[in-house]
Design an enzyme around this catalytic site. Sequence first.
Site, mmCIF file in Angstrom:
data_model
loop_
_atom_site.group_PDB
_atom_site.id
_atom_site.type_symbol
_atom_site.label_atom_id
_atom_site.label_comp_id
_atom_site.label_asym_id
_atom_site.label_seq_id
_atom_site.Cartn_x
_atom_site.Cartn_y
_atom_site.Cartn_z
ATOM 1 C CG HIS A 131 -23.508 4.382 27.453
ATOM 2 N ND1 HIS A 131 -22.295 4.825 27.953
ATOM 3 C CD2 HIS A 131 -24.154 5.503 27.019
ATOM 4 C CE1 HIS A 131 -22.226 6.154 27.826
ATOM 5 N NE2 HIS A 131 -23.342 6.578 27.258
ATOM 6 C CG ASP A 135 -7.357 7.640 8.516
ATOM 7 O OD1 ASP A 135 -7.782 6.729 7.765
ATOM 8 O OD2 ASP A 135 -6.425 8.406 8.193
#
Length: 462
Positions: free
Chosen positions: A167, A384
């Site tokens: 992170h 995608d």
Amino acid sequence: MDSKQSSELVFTVRRQKPELIAPEKPTPRETKFLSDIDDQEGMRFQIPVIQFYSKNSSMEGKDPVNVIKKAIAETLVFYYPFAGRLREGTGRKLMVDCTGEGIMFVEADADVTLEEFGDELQPPFPCLDELLFDVPHSAGVLNCPLLLIQVTRLICGGFIFSLRLNHTMSDAPGLVQFMTAVGEMARGASAPSVLPVWCRELLNARNPPQVTCTHHEYDEVPDTKDTIIPLDDMVHKSFFFGPSEVSALRRFVPYHLRKCSTFELLTAVLWRCRTMSLKPDPEEEVRILCIVNARSNARFNPPLPTGYYGNAFVFPVAVTTAAKLSKNPLAYALELVKKTKTDVTEEYMKSVADLMVLKGRPHFTVVRTYLVSDVTRAGFREVDFGWGKAVYGGPAKGGVGAIPGVASFYIPFKNKKGENGIVVPICLPGFAMETFIKELDGMLKGDAPLVNSNYAIIKPAL
């Protein structure tokens, strides 16, 4: 390798040996410093994300593992710091040694179909540890891969893309920017449509550093009553808030607060229900941390550059006592949450960076604290790789963090009725989860909030 979670679904995952994917072409060998927002203690952990994709007949004959591996190697040419390793310097300062070693990648197959996961994909996911395998010695903050990606083929022709991110490198919008770039390269682009911008010095401390705002989110609070929840007693459950649930909760909002956002409303409700379920001492302080991102904050001048993929958020906090939060009407919690969000200005962000340098990069307060992060607009589901948008995309579970059990995410979700809403994974001890469900159900059904016998004293609002 079978494992069982709250879901009854059990399946086997066969994994290939983990490998490192390096940038496709040579990249600069240099050291890049993280910002003073990136390298605070509360960011030094691995965050899991999961994306589910259906079979797409137009991709017949194409293997998602090979397509995504190739796209990662191409994308790392642009995002080459991800292929490096973190080192720590004086004053606990983190920097990326851009070694080009690569990210960790796992190829896998599971003997299960997407349909078997059910028609409402939401955390907790069955066999998550198999779908995002913790490769031994890979999960450290320093000297370890900064990304771990596992692509698991399903027998129906769909696949699962799981990712674990250090992170300190990125927040949710920064990670989605990288994942979107991998998707674009997988679909044939020669460069990402948004080029990455490092510029971490923009969120560094001033010289000399000077803390100019109040930061109760970093108060040192001793855990005198053992309120940090032991991990082995945790129950994970997701709650859906669609149009009817949100309008039921809005009935508790007084006229002068009716313009509150769904985020503010849900945060006030969940904080209140969660606090009542944990039954802290009535006079103990409780906290809500609301993640506020600087990217979309109009008060930043100039705004952060497009393409910035570092952590660009802070944790402003509201503090009250358990009794005040529980015994006052919902409006009390709602006003605290609304005020907290307005605290975040450019000066506040700089003040946090300065505090990090002056105080040794502390962790935010976790004792009797609840943290919420809204990722509804981050764009995980839009990623995608050529097979279309994700059926589910976003955080793999709630409660993650350097101190587990404290955080919840607000994740965009469509239920089986086709209603768009928000799903929120909640992590609580077993005894508290039962009370939490009762409290929340009471509000959703429009009942008066349940009165908890622990809270005999009604205090006036601040």
